[in-house]
Design a protein around this motif. Sequence first.
Motif, short mmCIF file in Angstrom:
data_model
loop_
_atom_site.label_atom_id
_atom_site.label_comp_id
_atom_site.label_asym_id
_atom_site.label_seq_id
_atom_site.Cartn_x
_atom_site.Cartn_y
_atom_site.Cartn_z
N PHE A 70 0.85 -1.21 0.00
CA PHE A 70 0.00 0.00 0.00
C PHE A 70 0.88 1.25 0.00
CE2 PHE A 70 -3.91 -2.10 2.07
CZ PHE A 70 -4.36 -2.44 0.81
N LYS A 73 2.27 1.82 -3.36
CA LYS A 73 1.26 2.38 -4.24
C LYS A 73 1.10 3.88 -3.97
CE LYS A 73 -2.90 2.92 -3.28
NZ LYS A 73 -4.22 2.72 -2.68
N THR B 87 -8.71 10.58 -6.11
CA THR B 87 -7.74 10.48 -7.19
C THR B 87 -8.47 10.30 -8.51
OG1 THR B 87 -7.62 8.14 -6.71
CG2 THR B 87 -5.87 9.52 -5.84
N LEU B 89 -7.03 8.78 -10.95
CA LEU B 89 -6.55 7.53 -11.54
C LEU B 89 -7.58 6.43 -11.37
CD1 LEU B 89 -3.70 7.42 -12.71
CD2 LEU B 89 -3.08 5.97 -10.81
N SER B 91 -8.73 2.69 -11.20
CA SER B 91 -8.09 1.41 -10.95
C SER B 91 -8.89 0.30 -11.62
CB SER B 91 -8.00 1.15 -9.46
OG SER B 91 -9.28 1.14 -8.91
N THR B 146 -11.77 -1.82 -4.32
CA THR B 146 -11.11 -0.70 -3.65
C THR B 146 -12.07 0.39 -3.23
OG1 THR B 146 -10.41 -0.33 -5.89
CG2 THR B 146 -8.71 -0.58 -4.25
N GLY B 225 -5.35 1.84 2.43
CA GLY B 225 -5.64 1.17 1.19
C GLY B 225 -6.81 1.70 0.40
N GLY B 226 -7.80 2.25 1.09
CA GLY B 226 -8.99 2.68 0.38
C GLY B 226 -8.71 3.86 -0.53
N GLU B 227 -9.44 3.94 -1.60
CA GLU B 227 -9.23 5.06 -2.53
C GLU B 227 -9.99 6.27 -2.04
OE1 GLU B 227 -7.55 5.71 -5.23
OE2 GLU B 227 -6.50 3.80 -5.15
N ARG D 84 -2.30 -2.95 -11.39
CA ARG D 84 -2.75 -1.59 -11.07
C ARG D 84 -4.19 -1.58 -10.59
NH1 ARG D 84 1.61 0.51 -11.42
NH2 ARG D 84 3.01 0.00 -13.10
N GLY D 85 -4.54 -2.54 -9.74
CA GLY D 85 -5.90 -2.60 -9.25
C GLY D 85 -6.09 -1.80 -7.98
#
Lengths: 82, 227, 114, 86
Positions: A70, A73, B87, B89, B91, B146, B225-227, D84-85
Amino acid sequence: MISIIITVLGVVMILAAFLAIRTKNLLAAIISAGVISLLASVIYLMLAAPDVAMTEAAIGSGLTTIIFIFTLKKIRKGDLND
Amino acid sequence: MIKRIFILLAILGLILMFLPFLRDFEFHQELGELSSQYVEGSVNDLNSQNVVTAVIVTYRGLDTLGEVTVLFLATAGVGFLLRKKKTSLKSRGSSELLQTGSQFLFVLIILTGIYIFTHGHLTPGGGFQGGVLITTAFLLLILADTNLKFNHKILLFVESISGAFYVIIGLFGVLLIGMNSFLDPAILPLGNFGKLLSAGAIPLIYSLIGLKVGSELTTIIDKMGGE
Amino acid sequence: MELFGAIVTLAGSILLFLGALGILRMPDVYNRMQAGTKATTLGSILFLAGISIGHYECGCFGKMVIIILFVIFTNPISSNTLARAAHFAGIKLTSRSVKDDLADDDLEKKGEEK
Amino acid sequence: MADLIYNIAAIIALAGIVLSFVRLILGPTAADRAVALDGMTIIAISLIVFIAYYSNRVIYLDVAIVYGLISFVGIVAVARYLERGI
């Protein structure tokens, strides 16, 4: 028997640690760190410490690897080339 | 070049320092004074099959309370530093096998975690390991999707309730037994040796620790970890 | 009975070794994955089953079944996700392979979108 | 006799760990290394069960249960990072 397994796994652990600090590829370093935790938990179990082995298996090889990924990333956001 | 020679010298010095440990190493065949007291006490006085659990929860109970507090502070720090950002981006979604399998394995991992921390006095493992297992179950859901949102009110509720009850159970020891017995598990009946309902309040305390660790680490994972 | 369990365990360990050999010797990621998941899954199942057959008096049969089930449940998920990731990360197949179904699927999907 | 065969089986499985580790060192891409890690975890579960048999203690099997359930999550995380997930 136990001493053979401990010796082989210990040598593999040292090589994995060397790979983890010498490689330029960060993902490879994370995977090597996971290998170290994996083998460390087997060795702890062989030295009759099941509590420590379970902690190493759950935290070292599961949670720490994922937190590293993480973080990787987060610091590589937007940079799509490895 | 000079740097490398110094590093080599430092490593050689370390090897020389650690060599006596390797040469004079011998397995201890007998327990020391303190450890034999722990072993006898945990079996005779507390009915706990796992001596490590008895030491962690009872004899070193205050240290465990401190560790849980440190974990709470770490969670607070992570929550303060890592704010979620939107973001742009996009995923990639996960495969169908992972989505279905994660929902199926979620239940299994949670059940195993509960087994680990309720059987802390019988088998290896305990509150911390069980809590990490529960965290891993939620982590699997994050990996599969996510955009998953956790209900933070429930996490906060579980975390604060379990922490509060941990201290309250400790205070019951002071209330019921005596001044020096904070976190004494003998406030509940000790039960039969080797059964699930034995060792007094140890399973209860370890379950509370497991819930607290699980909810705290889940908060950390969600922030990271979460977006 | 104990000898039978020991032989089953030996067969499992040989499968584990062959799986590891496949991981080392196969030409590309997808072939390695093939060797490293299927062979080792069957190998570990046989290994565990052999030990529980040889020591049926230890009362560990239930836990062995649980471990085998967990290996069966978790292993395909990790290998499937890994193969998909290797495909999307753009790792090429070896020159000797003849068919790539996932790439064909991608092409068809792109054609539909257009 | 049976004990000897069990020991030989454990040594062969140990050789499997070493072979997978060679692929982990060589592996040109990260996916190769993840595959090697996957193989190593499965062999390590077998070794843990062997140690439980060898030490004659059933409670060691709990470690194998936790390991079998946890170890694949790390590999899934590596895979999701590669595609890229996450």
